[in-house]
Design an enzyme around this catalytic site. Structure first.
Site, PDB file in Angstrom:
ATOM      1  N   ASP A   1       0.597  -1.107  -0.049  1.00 40.89           N
ATOM      2  CA  ASP A   1      -0.072  -0.092   0.103  1.00 40.89           C
ATOM      3  C   ASP A   1       0.615   1.327   0.044  1.00 40.89           C
ATOM      4  OD1 ASP A   1      -2.527   1.909   0.618  1.00 40.89           O
ATOM      5  OD2 ASP A   1      -3.166  -0.141   1.170  1.00 40.89           O
TER       6      ASP A   1
ATOM      7  N   HIS B   1      -3.406   5.977   3.542  1.00 37.11           N
ATOM      8  CA  HIS B   1      -4.312   4.887   3.271  1.00 37.11           C
ATOM      9  C   HIS B   1      -3.751   3.488   3.733  1.00 37.11           C
ATOM     10  CE1 HIS B   1      -5.959   1.653   0.483  1.00 37.11           C
ATOM     11  NE2 HIS B   1      -7.025   2.508   0.217  1.00 37.11           N
TER      12      HIS B   1
ATOM     13  N   SER C   1     -11.609  -1.079   0.093  1.00 34.56           N
ATOM     14  CA  SER C   1     -10.425  -1.219   0.707  1.00 34.56           C
ATOM     15  C   SER C   1     -10.368  -1.781   2.011  1.00 34.56           C
ATOM     16  CB  SER C   1      -9.668   0.210   0.601  1.00 34.56           C
ATOM     17  OG  SER C   1      -8.974   0.523  -0.520  1.00 34.56           O
TER      18      SER C   1
END
Length: 561
Positions: free
Chosen positions: A129, A159, A349
């Site tokens: 990520d 994120h 996600s």
């Protein structure tokens, strides 16, 4: 515990703090003109490197996981047809939305888990990520870090830290309230995107290669990435690398993407039938599963090639996880902050990360379960709800962590897993006959296809019939339409069912583990438009890979239910 600590230390030592990135100037030229940055796959990394160098190109990185290399090729150079040449492209995470709603339910409450659990001990999850920030909730949980961007440790975007918190946060900054699904699991930070959120195919492949090189230390991989790839999954290097990791024993979790609610909105790599694809559910702010619905943003199937996806759905709406202070997402969405250390958001996600945490908890209970068994376990124990039907985009239903953990110790002897193993063995024993059937179907030879179908064992035909029947109606309709143009397509859909089953067999590479079988399957079932020469065209590359930047604004646009 001593064993776990030693494994963590070894992994940390193996993870280089910063791996040099491979920047390529857009203005770079070879003697033949501008360079093209590509991924070349075929029979293997060494042979691919030789083919690139023979063509006057330069190898950027070896990618044995994808049976190829990242490379620079002179602009007008083509390789022999046995090589697949895919242009470099920009990729994005499955865009998440910040959520400034007043109410928030903890993920553990949504999953029906005890508030103070210590699940996941002895299991390591790779988070591929934007990086993982150093925050109190993850103290001692990150066993290793590798940076493929060259920008250093940390999470400038925000994120990756959010995903890591859903998986393994301790809840230290909230008195345990926002604990992750597997708080005793360890994490590996595989950073593939910089502080602006930018990443690309080659960087992600290099991150996956790193995981493959350390596969003995990693059991689960969370890749909350979404791309509208025009390539069939059989030949897309990203899909093929993830499938290779799966076959190496790493359970790979990917999101269905946030392009819902339309039919056929599942994105890549969530379109891959081998991988575990998770869609997002919205718990409607209650503990009652009867009012759970698929998030309006969650990608629905079937895929562009007719596969039923997602496999199941998990908590992804209005969830709270870790904040990366000072990151782009944090700065641009202050209303989504929850206290000093947390953040609220929605998206697939999140659902993928929740599922990865559940798998870590499962493997801590029964470490002998492989990826196929894990997937079968989660799908078989999913809970039904009127708003989570396959037609609504819910796959098999909602992730039921309680049932999963209860069934895990004896799952390998369960009726559902026994049937799965029997089906797999039957189809593998018929590998040559399936190959002949697939070849006849691909060639449009109705007589040969009918002959080969009847040569299959009763067990193989039974598997095909049950697999077809279990598809959601939209996927069955897609397959029927896809084969309707054939003169031999039966009005009762039997030919569509046979063709779908043959492609499903080929996609899973049940014929053989060697590259020749996989390459044949890819050629046989990829759309006719996707030829090796087409992939090399500059004009096609410019059109096909144009993509919006992975920007912080993408966190704010998704509709909320």
């Amino acid at each position: 515990m001593t064993h776990n600590r030693r494994r963590g230390v070894a992994l940390a030592a193996a993870a280089v703090a910063t791996t040099t990135a491979l920047p390529v100037s857009a203005a770079a030229h070879s003697a033949a003109g501008p360079w093209r940055e590509v991924v070349v796959t075929g029979t293997g990394a060494a042979a691919a490197a030789s083919a690139v160098e023979s063509a006057g190109g330069r190898v950027l990185a070896s990618l044995p996981l994808a049976h190829g290399v990242a490379a620079l090729l002179p602009a007008r150079t083509t390789l022999p047809q046995e090589w697949t040449v895919v242009p470099q492209r920009e990729l994005t995470v499955a865009d998440a939305s910040s959520d400034a709603a007043d109410s928030a339910t903890t993920v553990r409450q949504m999953l029906g888990m005890p508030a103070n659990g210590r699940e996941g001990a002895g299991v390591t999850v790779a988070v591929v990520d934007t990086g993982i920030a150093e925050v109190p909730d993850l103290a001692g949980r990150v066993a290793g870090r590798v940076d493929l961007t060259g920008t250093g440790a940390g999470d400038g975007y925000g994120h990756g830290t959010f995903m890591a918190g859903l998986i393994a946060a301790s809840g230290a900054a909230s008195g345990g309230a926002y604990r992750g699904v597997a708080p005793a699991a360890e994490l590996v930070d595989v950073k593939v995107a910089d502080a602006d959120g930018r990443t690309d195919l080659i960087t992600v492949l290099r991150g996956l290669q790193w995981v493959s090189d350390h596969k003995k230390d990693v059991q689960v991989l969370n890749l909350s990435l979404s791309a509208d790839s025009p390539l069939p999954y059989q030949v897309d290097p990203l899909n093929q690398a993830l499938e290779a990791l799966w076959h190496q024993g790493v359970t790979v979790v990917v999101p269905s993407g946030n392009d819902g609610p339309g039919t056929g909105s599942v994105t890549s790599p969530g379109n891959d039938p081998v991988l575990l694809t998770t869609g997002g559910l919205d718990a409607s702010g209650t503990a009652d599963r009867g009012d759970d619905v698929v998030g309006v943003w969650s990608g629905r199937g079937p895929t562009k090639q007719g596969d039923a996806k997602p496999d199941l759905v998990a908590a992804g709406g209005h969830v709270v996880s870790l904040r990366a202070p000072g990151s782009i997402v944090d700065r641009e969405n202050p209303a989504a902050r929850v206290g000093d250390g947390y953040f609220r958001g929605s998206g697939t996600s999140m659902a993928a990360a929740v599922t990865s945490g559940a798998i870590a908890a499962t493997l801590a209970v029964q470490p002998k379960l492989g990826p196929d068994a894990i997937k079968n376990l989660l799908v078989s124990t999913a809970y039904p709800s009127p708003g989570l039907t396959a037609a609504a985009g819910g796959g098999a239903g909602g992730l039921d962590v309680g049932r999963v953990l209860a069934a895990a110790p004896d799952w390998r002897k369960s009726k559902a897993q026994t049937r799965y193993d029997e089906d797999t063995d039957a189809v593998r024993r018929d590998a040559k006959r399936w190959s002949a059937l697939a070849e006849a179907l691909g060639a449009g030879d109705a007589q040969a296809a009918d002959l080969e179908w009847n040569r299959l064992s009763p067990a193989s035909r039974d598997w095909a019939a049950r697999a077809w029947a279990q598809l959601d109606p939209a996927a069955r309709a897609w397959a029927a339409r896809a084969w309707a143009a054939r003169a031999w397509a039966g009005a009762d859909g039997s030919w569509a069912a046979r063709a779908w089953a043959a492609r499903a067999w080929a996609a899973r590479a049940w014929a053989s583990d060697d590259w020749a079988a996989r390459a044949w399957a890819a050629r046989a079932w990829a759309d006719a438009d996707w030829t090796a020469r087409a992939w090399a065209g500059e004009d096609w590359a410019a059109r096909a890979w144009a993509a919006d930047r992975w920007s912080a604004s993408s966190w704010a646009w998704l509709p909320q239910s």
